[in-house]
Design a protein around this motif. Structure first.
Motif, mmCIF file in Angstrom:
data_model
loop_
_atom_site.group_PDB
_atom_site.id
_atom_site.type_symbol
_atom_site.label_atom_id
_atom_site.label_comp_id
_atom_site.label_asym_id
_atom_site.label_seq_id
_atom_site.Cartn_x
_atom_site.Cartn_y
_atom_site.Cartn_z
ATOM 1 N N LYS A 114 -12.751 -15.081 9.057
ATOM 2 C CA LYS A 114 -12.966 -14.836 7.624
ATOM 3 C C LYS A 114 -11.753 -14.212 6.950
ATOM 4 O O LYS A 114 -11.828 -13.792 5.795
ATOM 5 N N ASN A 115 -10.626 -14.156 7.689
ATOM 6 C CA ASN A 115 -9.381 -13.606 7.142
ATOM 7 C C ASN A 115 -9.594 -12.191 6.602
ATOM 8 O O ASN A 115 -9.102 -11.826 5.527
ATOM 9 N N LEU A 116 -10.321 -11.404 7.378
ATOM 10 C CA LEU A 116 -10.672 -10.057 6.949
ATOM 11 C C LEU A 116 -9.439 -9.158 6.847
ATOM 12 O O LEU A 116 -9.386 -8.259 5.993
ATOM 13 N N VAL A 117 -8.429 -9.407 7.679
ATOM 14 C CA VAL A 117 -7.208 -8.605 7.621
ATOM 15 C C VAL A 117 -6.565 -8.719 6.242
ATOM 16 O O VAL A 117 -6.205 -7.706 5.617
ATOM 17 N N ALA A 118 -6.421 -9.936 5.741
ATOM 18 C CA ALA A 118 -5.820 -10.137 4.424
ATOM 19 C C ALA A 118 -6.682 -9.522 3.329
ATOM 20 O O ALA A 118 -6.165 -8.916 2.378
ATOM 21 N N ARG A 119 -7.994 -9.668 3.435
ATOM 22 C CA ARG A 119 -8.892 -9.118 2.418
ATOM 23 C C ARG A 119 -8.832 -7.588 2.406
ATOM 24 O O ARG A 119 -8.840 -6.964 1.343
ATOM 25 N N LYS A 120 -8.774 -6.986 3.588
ATOM 26 C CA LYS A 120 -8.680 -5.525 3.674
ATOM 27 C C LYS A 120 -7.351 -5.032 3.098
ATOM 28 O O LYS A 120 -7.295 -4.008 2.407
ATOM 29 N N ALA A 121 -6.266 -5.769 3.399
ATOM 30 C CA ALA A 121 -4.961 -5.381 2.862
ATOM 31 C C ALA A 121 -4.980 -5.429 1.343
ATOM 32 O O ALA A 121 -4.488 -4.512 0.670
ATOM 33 N N SER A 122 -5.550 -6.476 0.769
ATOM 34 C CA SER A 122 -5.621 -6.612 -0.681
ATOM 35 C C SER A 122 -6.403 -5.465 -1.293
ATOM 36 O O SER A 122 -5.991 -4.879 -2.308
ATOM 37 N N TYR A 123 -7.518 -5.117 -0.665
ATOM 38 C CA TYR A 123 -8.348 -4.028 -1.180
ATOM 39 C C TYR A 123 -7.598 -2.702 -1.151
ATOM 40 O O TYR A 123 -7.585 -1.955 -2.148
ATOM 41 N N LEU A 124 -6.945 -2.398 -0.032
ATOM 42 C CA LEU A 124 -6.248 -1.119 0.104
ATOM 43 C C LEU A 124 -5.053 -1.016 -0.839
ATOM 44 O O LEU A 124 -4.750 0.061 -1.358
ATOM 45 N N LEU A 125 -4.374 -2.129 -1.066
ATOM 46 C CA LEU A 125 -3.189 -2.095 -1.911
ATOM 47 C C LEU A 125 -3.548 -2.027 -3.404
ATOM 48 O O LEU A 125 -2.748 -1.548 -4.212
ATOM 49 N N LYS A 126 -4.725 -2.487 -3.749
ATOM 50 C CA LYS A 126 -5.173 -2.411 -5.141
ATOM 51 C C LYS A 126 -5.860 -1.086 -5.453
ATOM 52 O O LYS A 126 -5.983 -0.700 -6.611
ATOM 53 N N ASN A 127 -6.302 -0.406 -4.415
ATOM 54 C CA ASN A 127 -7.024 0.845 -4.578
ATOM 55 C C ASN A 127 -6.076 1.949 -5.022
ATOM 56 O O ASN A 127 -4.899 1.963 -4.658
ATOM 57 N N ASP A 128 -6.580 2.878 -5.798
ATOM 58 C CA ASP A 128 -5.756 3.990 -6.273
ATOM 59 C C ASP A 128 -5.740 5.179 -5.316
ATOM 60 O O ASP A 128 -4.939 6.102 -5.483
ATOM 61 N N GLU A 129 -6.620 5.155 -4.331
ATOM 62 C CA GLU A 129 -6.674 6.263 -3.375
ATOM 63 C C GLU A 129 -5.396 6.295 -2.536
ATOM 64 O O GLU A 129 -4.856 5.247 -2.175
ATOM 65 N N PRO A 130 -4.884 7.500 -2.226
ATOM 66 C CA PRO A 130 -3.678 7.595 -1.388
ATOM 67 C C PRO A 130 -3.902 6.959 -0.016
ATOM 68 O O PRO A 130 -5.000 7.045 0.539
ATOM 69 N N VAL A 131 -2.869 6.319 0.516
ATOM 70 C CA VAL A 131 -2.940 5.752 1.863
ATOM 71 C C VAL A 131 -2.563 6.853 2.844
ATOM 72 O O VAL A 131 -1.419 7.301 2.875
#
Length: 350
Positions: A114-131
């Protein structure tokens, strides 16, 4: 009088028989302990290599993000590949400390249909929370391992996007994930070292180690080769069914896994077979490892072109046949001779 002497002799023989059996059993236990000592030492070497390369990856990712350049990016890719291949070499170990906290999945979330790695990356990079490191630890296995770093370093559409490295937030994600891999690797190496007494002293771990190698070979044959080759599943060739397709290192990963089995599993296993009067079988398995590895370096290239061209595809078929024969020797011959039954493997993803 003669009958009395005969009776005494019979009693002595019957009394001695259990002692002889116990002695033989004790001798076998000592012998099996020696096999496990070697396996523990060899696997520990593999885990230490993983920890060393993973730390180098974390250091290089930090250096790259502090001073980005094309050269530094290539060095980061190389550091990723070194660490990833070190993982491939010990990937077959599916018991013990690597089971804690889904560590194997943390290192490599795969398969990912389901290409979850790419989806998770997109979510984290769009999120405003600090990494943060804590955030990565709580984000799930699709975020925490080598496939996420591969995505950030290699994915073509992502590399052409506005969030591509060395964008600040993407660099934060890169350094946080590589730090997680390094910490995980160091902890795993230490935990395996601390596991020595339990592992060496408990006889069932002999079968556990053999079953781990059996499962590793089955996954290699069925899922990492047969499925992308269209020999399983829907019957269609697809590089996206292979692991590490973004970096085009699927076959390099296969080679590393074969080398890892030979380096960290086979020495003790060959000795075990030889001590069970199966020296010819041990030699045949070693010869089959030679035949599998003889397919390289001819296959040290991307898998996709080999899948697309029927002539080139023959080299993959040759590799697959050799791996199938190796799997049969270990799983259907040696394991049966030793009385080891294939068990459930948690890394199957089933």
């Amino acid at each position: 009088m003669k009958r009395r002497i005969l009776a005494l002799g019979l009693i002595s023989a019957l009394t001695a028989a259990p002692l002889a059996t116990a002695a033989a059993s004790s001798e076998a236990a000592v012998s099996n302990t020696e096999y496990r000592k070697q396996w523990h030492s060899d696997i520990h070497s593999g885990y230490q290599a993983l920890a060393t390369h993973s730390q180098a990856l974390a250091d290089q990712a930090k250096t790259y993000c502090q001073s980005p350049s094309p050269e530094a990016r290539e060095q980061t890719r190389k550091a990723w590949l070194d660490a990833f291949l070190a993982w491939q070499q010990v990937r077959f170990v599916d018991f013990g400390p690597v089971e804690k906290g889904n560590r194997a999945w943390q290192f490599q979330f795969w398969p990912d249909p389901k290409n979850l790695v790419a989806r998770k990356a997109s979510y984290l990079l769009k999120n405003d929370e600090p990494v943060t490191a804590a955030g990565i630890s709580e984000s799930g296995v699709a975020v925490q391992g080598f496939p996420m770093v591969e995505y950030l370093l290699y994915d073509q559409p992502f590399s052409n996007s506005e969030r591509a490295l060395p964008a600040d937030r993407t660099c934060q994600l890169l350094t946080a994930v590589t730090r997680h891999i390094a910490d995980n690797s160091a902890t795993l190496a230490q935990d395996w070292k601390d596991f020595q007494s339990d592992y060496v002293e408990h006889a069932p771990y002999t079968d556990s180690t053999i079953r781990a190698a059996m499962a590793g070979l089955e996954i290699l044959e069925e899922r990492r080769l047969a499925t992308p080759m269209g020999l399983r599943g829907n019957g269609k060739r697809s590089v996206y069914s292979a692991d590490a397709w973004r970096s085009e290192t699927s076959l390099a990963a296969v080679e590393a896994s074969v080398q890892g089995l030979r380096q960290y599993f086979m020495p003790a296993f060959s000795t075990l077979l030889e001590n069970q009067n199966k020296a010819n079988l041990a030699a045949r398995i070693e010869q089959q490892f030679d035949e599998v590895q003889a397919n390289f370096p001819g296959l040290e290239r991307p898998m996709a072109p080999l899948l697309a061209d029927d002539t080139a595809f023959r080299s993959l078929q040759s590799l697959y046949i050799d791996v199938t024969q190796l799997t049969a020797l270990v799983n259907d011959r040696a394991a049966v001779e030793l009385g080891v039954v294939r068990g459930f493997n948690s890394s199957d993803g089933d």
